[in-house]
Design a protein around this motif. Structure first.
Motif, mmCIF file in Angstrom:
data_model
loop_
_atom_site.group_PDB
_atom_site.id
_atom_site.type_symbol
_atom_site.label_atom_id
_atom_site.label_comp_id
_atom_site.label_asym_id
_atom_site.label_seq_id
_atom_site.Cartn_x
_atom_site.Cartn_y
_atom_site.Cartn_z
ATOM 1 N N MET A 74 0.859 -1.231 -0.029
ATOM 2 C CA MET A 74 -0.083 -0.119 -0.141
ATOM 3 C C MET A 74 0.731 1.211 -0.086
ATOM 4 S SD MET A 74 -2.847 1.157 2.989
ATOM 5 C CE MET A 74 -1.791 1.419 4.134
ATOM 6 N N ARG A 75 0.713 2.002 -0.796
ATOM 7 C CA ARG A 75 1.364 3.391 -1.070
ATOM 8 C C ARG A 75 0.391 4.566 -0.543
ATOM 9 N NH1 ARG A 75 5.474 5.357 -5.684
ATOM 10 N NH2 ARG A 75 6.731 4.070 -4.245
ATOM 11 N N ILE A 76 0.774 5.401 0.262
ATOM 12 C CA ILE A 76 -0.176 6.684 0.663
ATOM 13 C C ILE A 76 0.825 7.805 0.530
ATOM 14 C CG2 ILE A 76 -1.266 7.888 2.328
ATOM 15 C CD1 ILE A 76 -1.813 5.199 3.659
ATOM 16 N N ILE A 77 0.058 8.840 -0.411
ATOM 17 C CA ILE A 77 0.688 10.019 -0.599
ATOM 18 C C ILE A 77 0.141 11.035 -0.053
ATOM 19 C CG2 ILE A 77 1.484 11.853 -2.437
ATOM 20 C CD1 ILE A 77 1.939 9.435 -4.426
ATOM 21 N N SER A 78 0.765 11.889 0.911
ATOM 22 C CA SER A 78 0.064 13.006 1.483
ATOM 23 C C SER A 78 0.937 14.346 0.926
ATOM 24 C CB SER A 78 0.323 12.840 3.015
ATOM 25 O OG SER A 78 -0.117 14.212 3.732
ATOM 26 N N VAL A 79 0.047 15.483 0.502
ATOM 27 C CA VAL A 79 0.770 16.548 0.056
ATOM 28 C C VAL A 79 -0.272 17.951 0.407
ATOM 29 C CG1 VAL A 79 -0.114 16.295 -2.075
ATOM 30 C CG2 VAL A 79 1.745 17.956 -1.718
ATOM 31 N N ASN A 80 0.232 18.818 0.921
ATOM 32 C CA ASN A 80 -0.301 20.119 1.125
ATOM 33 C C ASN A 80 -0.314 20.871 -0.086
ATOM 34 O OD1 ASN A 80 -0.846 22.874 1.747
ATOM 35 N ND2 ASN A 80 -0.632 22.504 3.925
ATOM 36 N N VAL A 81 -1.326 21.341 -0.842
ATOM 37 C CA VAL A 81 -1.254 21.747 -2.235
ATOM 38 C C VAL A 81 -1.301 23.280 -2.254
ATOM 39 C CG1 VAL A 81 -1.957 19.672 -3.137
ATOM 40 C CG2 VAL A 81 -3.850 21.502 -2.543
ATOM 41 N N ASN A 82 -1.462 23.861 -1.025
ATOM 42 C CA ASN A 82 -1.668 25.493 -0.926
ATOM 43 C C ASN A 82 -2.500 25.838 -2.173
ATOM 44 O OD1 ASN A 82 1.848 25.816 -0.236
ATOM 45 N ND2 ASN A 82 -0.019 25.843 1.311
ATOM 46 N N GLY A 83 -3.558 25.263 -2.371
ATOM 47 C CA GLY A 83 -4.681 25.743 -3.431
ATOM 48 C C GLY A 83 -4.439 24.450 -4.494
ATOM 49 N N ILE A 84 -5.491 23.776 -4.863
ATOM 50 C CA ILE A 84 -5.436 22.828 -6.076
ATOM 51 C C ILE A 84 -5.330 23.262 -7.055
ATOM 52 C CG2 ILE A 84 -7.864 22.142 -5.824
ATOM 53 C CD1 ILE A 84 -7.178 19.175 -6.285
ATOM 54 N N GLN A 85 -5.979 24.302 -7.554
ATOM 55 C CA GLN A 85 -5.992 24.924 -8.813
ATOM 56 C C GLN A 85 -4.445 25.264 -9.324
ATOM 57 O OE1 GLN A 85 -8.573 28.202 -9.482
ATOM 58 N NE2 GLN A 85 -7.775 28.427 -11.588
ATOM 59 N N ALA A 86 -3.870 26.014 -8.403
ATOM 60 C CA ALA A 86 -2.721 26.203 -8.617
ATOM 61 C C ALA A 86 -1.581 24.759 -8.800
ATOM 62 C CB ALA A 86 -1.870 27.177 -7.641
ATOM 63 N N ALA A 87 -1.722 24.064 -7.596
ATOM 64 C CA ALA A 87 -0.962 22.961 -7.895
ATOM 65 C C ALA A 87 -1.198 22.170 -9.168
ATOM 66 C CB ALA A 87 -1.118 22.106 -6.726
ATOM 67 N N ALA A 88 -2.364 22.014 -9.588
ATOM 68 C CA ALA A 88 -2.887 21.266 -10.855
ATOM 69 C C ALA A 88 -1.988 22.091 -12.079
ATOM 70 C CB ALA A 88 -4.353 21.360 -11.073
ATOM 71 N N GLN B 72 -1.042 10.706 -10.870
ATOM 72 C CA GLN B 72 -1.485 9.783 -11.814
ATOM 73 C C GLN B 72 -0.629 8.878 -11.880
ATOM 74 O OE1 GLN B 72 -5.186 9.794 -13.321
ATOM 75 N NE2 GLN B 72 -4.358 7.625 -12.755
ATOM 76 N N ALA B 73 0.871 9.167 -11.893
ATOM 77 C CA ALA B 73 1.955 8.069 -12.187
ATOM 78 C C ALA B 73 2.501 7.514 -11.218
ATOM 79 C CB ALA B 73 2.933 8.992 -13.395
ATOM 80 N N GLN B 74 2.191 7.731 -9.831
ATOM 81 C CA GLN B 74 2.610 7.354 -8.494
ATOM 82 C C GLN B 74 2.431 6.090 -7.895
ATOM 83 O OE1 GLN B 74 5.625 9.123 -7.594
ATOM 84 N NE2 GLN B 74 4.875 10.119 -9.521
ATOM 85 N N ASN B 75 1.315 5.438 -8.596
ATOM 86 C CA ASN B 75 1.014 4.239 -8.195
ATOM 87 C C ASN B 75 0.524 4.173 -6.840
ATOM 88 O OD1 ASN B 75 0.066 1.375 -8.729
ATOM 89 N ND2 ASN B 75 2.015 0.772 -8.105
ATOM 90 N N ALA B 76 -0.186 5.238 -6.182
ATOM 91 C CA ALA B 76 -0.597 5.303 -4.892
ATOM 92 C C ALA B 76 -1.890 4.544 -4.599
ATOM 93 C CB ALA B 76 -0.593 6.493 -4.536
ATOM 94 N N ASP B 77 -2.124 3.798 -3.744
ATOM 95 C CA ASP B 77 -3.443 3.543 -3.093
ATOM 96 C C ASP B 77 -4.324 4.576 -2.600
ATOM 97 O OD1 ASP B 77 -3.173 0.340 -3.582
ATOM 98 O OD2 ASP B 77 -1.433 1.057 -2.837
ATOM 99 N N VAL B 78 -3.964 5.470 -1.924
ATOM 100 C CA VAL B 78 -4.649 6.625 -1.228
ATOM 101 C C VAL B 78 -3.768 7.870 -1.433
ATOM 102 C CG1 VAL B 78 -5.601 7.537 0.700
ATOM 103 C CG2 VAL B 78 -5.858 4.969 0.297
ATOM 104 N N ILE B 79 -4.498 8.879 -1.731
ATOM 105 C CA ILE B 79 -3.662 10.290 -1.813
ATOM 106 C C ILE B 79 -4.463 11.299 -0.739
ATOM 107 C CG2 ILE B 79 -3.106 12.212 -3.188
ATOM 108 C CD1 ILE B 79 -3.144 9.889 -5.664
ATOM 109 N N CYS B 80 -3.787 11.772 0.053
ATOM 110 C CA CYS B 80 -4.417 12.664 0.854
ATOM 111 C C CYS B 80 -4.054 13.940 0.707
ATOM 112 C CB CYS B 80 -4.228 12.480 2.235
ATOM 113 S SG CYS B 80 -4.757 10.897 2.855
ATOM 114 N N LEU B 81 -4.598 14.985 0.213
ATOM 115 C CA LEU B 81 -4.615 16.348 0.070
ATOM 116 C C LEU B 81 -4.956 17.503 1.153
ATOM 117 C CD1 LEU B 81 -5.538 16.995 -3.770
ATOM 118 C CD2 LEU B 81 -3.499 16.009 -2.686
ATOM 119 N N GLN B 82 -4.224 18.359 1.321
ATOM 120 C CA GLN B 82 -4.521 19.400 2.302
ATOM 121 C C GLN B 82 -4.606 20.877 1.629
ATOM 122 O OE1 GLN B 82 -1.508 17.597 3.567
ATOM 123 N NE2 GLN B 82 -2.808 15.861 3.960
#
Length: 259
Positions: free
Chosen positions: A1-15, A24-34
């Protein structure tokens, strides 16, 4: 199981900086954004979807002031939003996905960097959340809290720590709170379970000098109930690519997620 956590400081700017294609390329099972700074309605837009993932969001009353989200390959048994106290729920600071035997949550604390009122809000949140975590320890399931906490726990978690002791993020009460979580309560710091090296930072001040001299702080964590300690296989905070002031925290577990 891979979990990625990242504070994006605004998802629009991060996107716009390539976050979603990278995830999408990281093969994570769960991604947690703050700190998504977006409403749940905004995140329904197809541009924020990841192929093969379910997306859940918790937004703030004023969407530009917080918000968290979870992407999961497996549809959870349940999704819980909020913690039942104002500083969490008003600002969309907590979202939890329940699977078989484990719950995975995304958590955003106030920074404490925006003046005395913000710092007091942070201390109140810390007190309330510590009580919540203490109660959760009595339950017969494991928890992973992916938290952007804006607290550096130990001296090796901040560059030039001597000069930072009076700064929000490394003040004695904040570090004492972390001592309680990882000491008295028995929770586990996933990164430090497998990586004891210095210069492992997840946040940098927004300046060219901070980037050049690596004047970082480790503000981002995956906090585990002790039953998960032996399942941590690897953990890393890659400095590049970066999509906000925060680096992603990537943790691999010898655990198969199921419902």
């Amino acid at each position: 199981m891979r979990i990625i956590s990242v504070n994006v400081n605004g998802i629009q700017a991060a996107a716009e900086r390539g976050l979603l294609s990278w995830l999408q390329a990281q093969n994570a099972d769960v991604i947690c954004l703050q700190d998504t700074r977006a409403s749940a309605f905004d995140l329904d837009d197809p541009s924020y979807q990841l192929d093969g993932y379910f997306l859940y969001a918790c937004d703030a009353e004023v969407p530009s002031q917080g918000g968290v989200a979870i992407y999961s390959r497996l549809q959870p048994k349940a999704v819980i939003s909020g913690l039942g106290f104002e500083m969490a729920d008003r600002y969309g600071r907590y979202l939890q996905a329940d699977f078989d035997k484990v719950s995975i949550a995304t958590l955003l604390l106030p920074t404490g960097q925006e003046g005395d009122e913000n710092l007091n809000h942070k201390f109140k949140f810390m007190d309330d959340f510590a009580q919540y975590m203490n109660k959760q320890r009595r339950k017969r399931r494991e928890y992973i809290y992916c938290g952007s906490l804006y607290v550096a726990h130990q001296k090796l978690d901040v560059k030039n720590w001597r000069e930072c002791q009076q700064s929000p993020g490394f003040m004695a009460p904040e570090r004492g709170w972390m001592d309680e979580i990882f000491g008295t309560m028995g929770y586990v710091d996933a990164l430090r379970e497998v990586n004891r090296e210095g210069d492992q930072y997840s946040w940098w001040p927004d300046s060219e000098q901070a980037e050049l001299l690596n004047l970082g702080w480790r503000f981002d964590y995956q906090i585990l109930t002790p039953g998960l300690r032996r399942f941590v296989r690897s953990a890393k905070l890659p400095r590049q690519p970066r999509f906000s002031q925060h680096a992603p925290l990537i943790v691999d577990y010898d655990w198969t997620l199921s419902i």
